[in-house]
Scaffold this active site. Structure first.
Site: not given
Ligand code: PGA
Length: 244
Positions: A8, A10, A99, A101, A168, A174, A207
């Site tokens: 992903n 983003k 997601h 976000e 998630e 993140g 992460s």
């Molecule tokens: P990350 O993001 O690996 O940076 O924690 C995962 C995601 O948002 O799907």
């Protein structure tokens, strides 16, 4: 079990960076030893899809593309939005929904997310539905309540090969703070209970790195990984694919 390795990206990578990543990923991967059971899916920003799709087809790379978002309507007056049909026409085969976000920053409600799930399944495309609890919910014993609300929709839909569920935890995205093996195993049990056995395997995201992938790969009921930050680096993502 076929495992999905999802990158992903983003809101990252220009077209040139995306093209370079895909070529480099292939040179970092030991393709001959790559099992057919591993599916690599890249979710770039919309603008890159058409060109990356051409690159993948011309070089016969074994990589699929996905869209990070879509609007749940066939076509029409929806300024600034993009439909599944349009995204399919530029190479997207998988679609991310829910997601955190989009839930938290773009303010997508559970109602709207449910609508997107129904619409995508009616349109017979592959979806990865993301769910997870916040740190506050986990610490205040609200975990089950929060997950139940997000999984309510799963009861009414037909689970087919087109539907994947991705756990998630919001606090792990993140942050460098990954869910522990036990947290994930417990979540798989909870989901199995809540969906009355409809869902028995999950994708995990939050992460994931080239350093912790080996531990995650020991969880048998994981059917894939959704990788954010570490998927921006082709060496790290190649290691995750090889070891996961
Ligand atoms: P990350 O993001 O690996 O940076 O924690 C995962 C995601 O948002 O799907």
């Amino acid at each position: 079990m076929r495992k999905l390795f999802c990158a992903n990206w983003k809101m990252n990578k220009t077209l040139e960076e995306g093209r370079e990543f895909i070529n480099n990923l292939y040179s970092n991967l030991n393709i001959n030893s790559l099992s057919e059971k591993k599916e690599i899916i890249i979710f770039p920003n919309f603008c890159l899809l058409a060109s990356l799709s051409k690159l993948i087809n011309s070089k016969k790379y074994n990589i699929k593309l996905g869209a990070q978002n879509f609007f749940p309507a066939f076509a029409g007056a929806f300024t600034g939005e993009v439909s599944i049909e349009i995204l399919k026409s530029v190479g997207a085969e998988y679609f991310l929904i829910g997601h955190s976000e989009r839930r938290n920053i773009i303010a997508e409600s559970q109602e709207f997310i449910d609508k997107k799930i129904r619409f995508a399944l009616q349109n017979k495309v592959k979806i990865i539905y993301c769910f997870g609890e916040s740190l506050e919910e986990r610490e205040n014993n609200q975990l089950e309540k929060s997950i139940k609300k997000q999984l309510e929709i799963v009861k009414e839909i037909n689970i087919s090969n087109n539907f994947y569920l991705a756990y998630e935890p919001v606090w792990a995205i993140g942050t460098g703070r990954r869910a522990k093996k036990n947290d994930i195993v417990e979540m798989i049990k909870l989901v199995e209970d809540m969906t009355k056995g409809k869902i028995t395997s999950l994708i995990y995201g939050g992460s994931i790195s080239d350093e912790n992938i080996e531990e995650l790969s020991q969880i048998d009921a994981l059917c894939g990984y959704l990788v954010g930050s570490a998927s921006l680096d082709e060496r790290k993502f190649a290691t995750i694919i090889m070891k996961g």
